[in-house]
Design a protein around this motif. Structure first.
Motif: not given
Length: 254
Positions: A72-73, A92-94, A242-243, A76-78
């Motif tokens: 979710n970083s 994806n591990v969170v 969140q961004g 990670g998003q990229c």
């Protein structure tokens, strides 16, 4: 070859929190003037890291499996978006259920990284026994061992962050008997390595082209004027943002 009004991305340049700056031509990459300037402004670091991790750490083919933690970083998003673009199967591990991105598909696991066998079992259930060739570790500590144990023999674990603040632990069994390779990664070091010179020249042209296709869409939480720099820095340090926090100069609206 550049003209007044051309839009460029400064690479490896310091002091860019300014309205105007004098830089060498070799530090500038031309970008399209009709693409989203906010997304272009974020290409230099996180998307580049994600791209090099997926394209230049090992030869990954479409359909192969990769696992990443801290999914979710920003990186990670990229990685999620680029993996989808490259047709790479990504797990994806969170660590928290609320960190799962409900508006995206793909494979998500909630795991704190403390029990390697537990994560391994969850991963194998998703891959159905297919080879998991690459693990991307942003956390360190016991999470490194959890990813290493989940990889198939001869898999590679790349550590590019240390969010836990703890030394990475890797089982000797995985290193000796399963031949898991462990490698550290830092984008600036990768670019400065003469052995990577040829590949390095392809990174930003590829990302600029991908961004023009609207493949990369990084979250933006707020944009500040340069004069509000102290408030912007304080905002960027807040937990659970969140961004990204962006700065704009006097030419932003032109």
């Amino acid at each position: 070859d550049l003209h007044a009004g051309d839009r460029v991305l400064p690479i490896g340049v310091f002091g860019v929190w300014a309205d105007e700056l004098v830089v060498q031509r070799r530090s500038l990459v031309a970008v399209q003037s009709n693409s989203d300037v906010l997304q272009q402004a974020m290409l230099a670091a996180n998307p580049a890291t994600a791209w090099v991790l997926l394209k230049h750490q090992m030869d990954i083919q479409a359909g192969q499996w990769v696992v990443q933690n801290a999914a979710n970083s920003a990186i990670g998003q990229c990685t999620r978006q680029l993996a989808a673009h490259l047709n790479i199967n990504l797990i994806n591990v969170v660590r928290r259920p609320e960190a799962v991105s409900s508006n995206e598909g793909g494979y998500w696991l909630v795991d704190d990284g403390k029990d390697a066998e537990s994560l391994k079992a969850k991963v194998q259930k998703i891959t159905c026994g297919e080879n998991l060739v690459l693990g991307l570790d942003a956390i360190g500590g016991s999470a490194s061992q959890a990813l290493a144990a989940s990889l198939s023999p001869q898999g590679r674990l790349v550590l590019y962050g240390l969010l836990s603040g703890a030394p990475s632990t890797i089982s000797a069994h995985d290193l000796v008997f399963r031949n898991i390779q462990v490698r550290g990664f830092w984008l600036a070091n990768w670019f400065s390595d003469p052995e990577n010179r040829k590949n390095a020249k392809t990174v930003y042209p590829a990302l600029i082209d991908i961004a023009a296709q609207n493949v990369l869409q990084m979250n933006i939480e707020k944009i500040y004027e340069l004069s509000d720099i102290h408030e912007a820095i304080a905002h960027s340090a807040r937990a659970k943002r969140q961004g990204k926090i962006l700065l704009k100069g006097k030419y932003f609206d032109e």
